[in-house]
Write a protein that holds these residues in place. Structure first.
Motif, PDB file in Angstrom:
ATOM      1  N   PHE A   1      -1.563  93.620  50.445  1.00  0.00           N
ATOM      2  CA  PHE A   1      -2.262  94.028  49.225  1.00  0.00           C
ATOM      3  C   PHE A   1      -3.126  95.254  49.550  1.00  0.00           C
ATOM      4  O   PHE A   1      -3.763  95.286  50.605  1.00  0.00           O
ATOM      5  CB  PHE A   1      -3.190  92.914  48.726  1.00  0.00           C
ATOM      6  CG  PHE A   1      -2.469  91.724  48.135  1.00  0.00           C
ATOM      7  CD1 PHE A   1      -1.911  91.795  46.872  1.00  0.00           C
ATOM      8  CD2 PHE A   1      -2.375  90.544  48.842  1.00  0.00           C
ATOM      9  CE1 PHE A   1      -1.248  90.701  46.319  1.00  0.00           C
ATOM     10  CE2 PHE A   1      -1.712  89.440  48.306  1.00  0.00           C
ATOM     11  CZ  PHE A   1      -1.155  89.522  47.038  1.00  0.00           C
TER      12      PHE A   1
ATOM     13  N   GLU B   1      -7.182  95.785  45.644  1.00  0.00           N
ATOM     14  CA  GLU B   1      -6.673  94.514  45.105  1.00  0.00           C
ATOM     15  C   GLU B   1      -7.238  93.330  45.893  1.00  0.00           C
ATOM     16  O   GLU B   1      -7.584  92.295  45.323  1.00  0.00           O
ATOM     17  CB  GLU B   1      -5.142  94.519  45.152  1.00  0.00           C
ATOM     18  CG  GLU B   1      -4.526  93.470  44.253  1.00  0.00           C
ATOM     19  CD  GLU B   1      -3.018  93.628  44.116  1.00  0.00           C
ATOM     20  OE1 GLU B   1      -2.446  94.610  44.644  1.00  0.00           O
ATOM     21  OE2 GLU B   1      -2.408  92.748  43.485  1.00  0.00           O
TER      22      GLU B   1
ATOM     23  N   LYS C   1       1.279  84.485  53.350  1.00  0.00           N
ATOM     24  CA  LYS C   1       2.150  85.562  52.839  1.00  0.00           C
ATOM     25  C   LYS C   1       3.608  85.240  53.117  1.00  0.00           C
ATOM     26  O   LYS C   1       4.477  85.422  52.262  1.00  0.00           O
ATOM     27  CB  LYS C   1       1.792  86.895  53.503  1.00  0.00           C
ATOM     28  CG  LYS C   1       0.561  87.532  52.937  1.00  0.00           C
ATOM     29  CD  LYS C   1       0.261  88.844  53.613  1.00  0.00           C
ATOM     30  CE  LYS C   1      -0.364  88.661  54.961  1.00  0.00           C
ATOM     31  NZ  LYS C   1      -1.039  89.825  55.503  1.00  0.00           N
TER      32      LYS C   1
ATOM     33  N   THR D   1       6.319  84.558  50.227  1.00  0.00           N
ATOM     34  CA  THR D   1       7.426  85.521  50.122  1.00  0.00           C
ATOM     35  C   THR D   1       8.769  84.820  50.025  1.00  0.00           C
ATOM     36  O   THR D   1       9.674  85.274  49.320  1.00  0.00           O
ATOM     37  CB  THR D   1       7.413  86.458  51.357  1.00  0.00           C
ATOM     38  OG1 THR D   1       6.193  87.165  51.347  1.00  0.00           O
ATOM     39  CG2 THR D   1       8.558  87.443  51.314  1.00  0.00           C
TER      40      THR D   1
ATOM     41  N   ARG E   1      -0.952  86.021  41.947  1.00  0.00           N
ATOM     42  CA  ARG E   1      -0.588  87.370  42.394  1.00  0.00           C
ATOM     43  C   ARG E   1       0.547  87.313  43.418  1.00  0.00           C
ATOM     44  O   ARG E   1       1.462  88.134  43.403  1.00  0.00           O
ATOM     45  CB  ARG E   1      -1.829  88.049  42.988  1.00  0.00           C
ATOM     46  CG  ARG E   1      -1.801  89.558  42.972  1.00  0.00           C
ATOM     47  CD  ARG E   1      -1.805  90.129  41.561  1.00  0.00           C
ATOM     48  NE  ARG E   1      -2.992  89.827  40.803  1.00  0.00           N
ATOM     49  CZ  ARG E   1      -4.084  90.597  40.762  1.00  0.00           C
ATOM     50  NH1 ARG E   1      -4.137  91.714  41.428  1.00  0.00           N
ATOM     51  NH2 ARG E   1      -5.126  90.239  40.023  1.00  0.00           N
ATOM     52  N   LEU E   2       0.501  86.307  44.306  1.00  0.00           N
ATOM     53  CA  LEU E   2       1.573  86.165  45.310  1.00  0.00           C
ATOM     54  C   LEU E   2       2.905  85.848  44.646  1.00  0.00           C
ATOM     55  O   LEU E   2       3.954  86.343  45.056  1.00  0.00           O
ATOM     56  CB  LEU E   2       1.211  85.068  46.324  1.00  0.00           C
ATOM     57  CG  LEU E   2       0.185  85.446  47.395  1.00  0.00           C
ATOM     58  CD1 LEU E   2      -0.323  84.197  48.118  1.00  0.00           C
ATOM     59  CD2 LEU E   2       0.777  86.430  48.400  1.00  0.00           C
TER      60      LEU E   2
ATOM     61  N   GLU F   1       3.788  86.736  41.644  1.00  0.00           N
ATOM     62  CA  GLU F   1       4.263  87.986  41.033  1.00  0.00           C
ATOM     63  C   GLU F   1       4.946  88.870  42.080  1.00  0.00           C
ATOM     64  O   GLU F   1       6.018  89.426  41.847  1.00  0.00           O
ATOM     65  CB  GLU F   1       3.085  88.783  40.441  1.00  0.00           C
ATOM     66  CG  GLU F   1       2.544  88.250  39.125  1.00  0.00           C
ATOM     67  CD  GLU F   1       1.206  88.924  38.789  1.00  0.00           C
ATOM     68  OE1 GLU F   1       0.379  88.250  38.164  1.00  0.00           O
ATOM     69  OE2 GLU F   1       0.997  90.097  39.185  1.00  0.00           O
ATOM     70  N   ARG F   2       4.285  88.973  43.230  1.00  0.00           N
ATOM     71  CA  ARG F   2       4.834  89.839  44.291  1.00  0.00           C
ATOM     72  C   ARG F   2       6.164  89.287  44.794  1.00  0.00           C
ATOM     73  O   ARG F   2       7.099  90.043  45.065  1.00  0.00           O
ATOM     74  CB  ARG F   2       3.850  89.942  45.462  1.00  0.00           C
ATOM     75  CG  ARG F   2       2.559  90.661  45.128  1.00  0.00           C
ATOM     76  CD  ARG F   2       2.732  92.171  45.177  1.00  0.00           C
ATOM     77  NE  ARG F   2       3.063  92.637  46.483  1.00  0.00           N
ATOM     78  CZ  ARG F   2       2.273  93.381  47.257  1.00  0.00           C
ATOM     79  NH1 ARG F   2       1.080  93.747  46.828  1.00  0.00           N
ATOM     80  NH2 ARG F   2       2.668  93.786  48.436  1.00  0.00           N
TER      81      ARG F   2
ATOM     82  N   ARG G   1       8.941  90.083  42.579  1.00  0.00           N
ATOM     83  CA  ARG G   1       9.345  91.491  42.694  1.00  0.00           C
ATOM     84  C   ARG G   1      10.045  91.769  44.028  1.00  0.00           C
ATOM     85  O   ARG G   1      10.467  92.885  44.296  1.00  0.00           O
ATOM     86  CB  ARG G   1       8.124  92.413  42.582  1.00  0.00           C
ATOM     87  CG  ARG G   1       7.721  92.673  41.153  1.00  0.00           C
ATOM     88  CD  ARG G   1       6.715  93.808  41.069  1.00  0.00           C
ATOM     89  NE  ARG G   1       5.342  93.299  41.126  1.00  0.00           N
ATOM     90  CZ  ARG G   1       4.388  93.776  41.909  1.00  0.00           C
ATOM     91  NH1 ARG G   1       4.624  94.776  42.739  1.00  0.00           N
ATOM     92  NH2 ARG G   1       3.187  93.265  41.870  1.00  0.00           N
TER      93      ARG G   1
ATOM     94  N   SER H   1       8.592  91.659  47.155  1.00  0.00           N
ATOM     95  CA  SER H   1       7.762  92.295  48.200  1.00  0.00           C
ATOM     96  C   SER H   1       7.772  91.446  49.465  1.00  0.00           C
ATOM     97  O   SER H   1       7.684  90.221  49.395  1.00  0.00           O
ATOM     98  CB  SER H   1       6.316  92.415  47.743  1.00  0.00           C
ATOM     99  OG  SER H   1       6.223  93.117  46.572  1.00  0.00           O
TER     100      SER H   1
END
Ligand code: PNS
Length: 158
Positions: free
Chosen positions: A41, A45, A127, A131, A147-148, A150-151, A154, A156
């Motif tokens: 991040f 953020e 993380k 992930t 937020r994790l 969302e990532r 995507r 990430s």
């Protein structure tokens, strides 16, 4: 002062921040800006997630710093660094940093043992698990979990 990378803040960090905030009139939680390392991040953020995670603690402020921790502490007249210790393995490196910071600027470090329920937490593991779609909802504040997710959606990677 509670310094760290906070990439991202976990329930373990919040435990230490909460307990440190009960020991002092004011507590600064500062995110290290590492110019050579982007991090998972961005620093802004991480600060936003920290602010939301400690919003219930009125004497806590969140800031960031680049360079030496002792210089930040000196500039803000902060006399004590508070660090959480999860296990003996944390102690070796933390002791070295505490001794070095004391040599550099006569600043004291106070170690707080983490609560056993959060002793296994680390930002890196959180993380990694998030992930790959694992459930970290019990390990991090809700804003961080959201937020994790969302990532992860995507794609990430840490
Ligand atoms: O969450 P972390 O990554 O364990 O935090 C480490 C941190 C930010 C507290 C440490 O790397 C630090 O203080 N960095 C600032 C640079 C500095 O002062 N280095 C000398 C330490 S003796």
């Amino acid at each position: 002062m509670c310094p760290g990378s906070f990439d991202p803040v976990t329930n373990g960090h919040v435990d230490v921040i909460h307990r440190a905030s009960a020991l002092y009139d004011e507590l600064v939680v500062a995110v290290l800006v590492n110019p050579g390392k982007a991090g998972f991040f961005p620093v802004e953020e991480r600060m936003e997630l920290l602010r939301e995670s400690v919003a219930h603690l009125p004497n806590v402020t969140v800031d960031s710093f680049s360079g030496l921790l002792v210089d930040y502490c000196g500039a803000h007249e902060i006399p004590v660094i508070v660090k959480g210790l999860r296990a003996v393995s944390d102690f070796e490196y933390e002791l070295q940093m505490a001794q070095m910071n004391r040599e550099l600027a006569a600043i004291e470090t106070l170690f707080v043992p983490t609560a056993p329920q959060v002793g296994h937490l680390s930002s890196s593991l959180v993380k990694q698990i998030a992930t790959f779609g694992g459930d970290v909802s019990r390990l991090v504040p809700k804003v961080v979990n959201d937020r994790l997710r969302e990532r992860a959606a995507r794609g990430s990677t840490p």
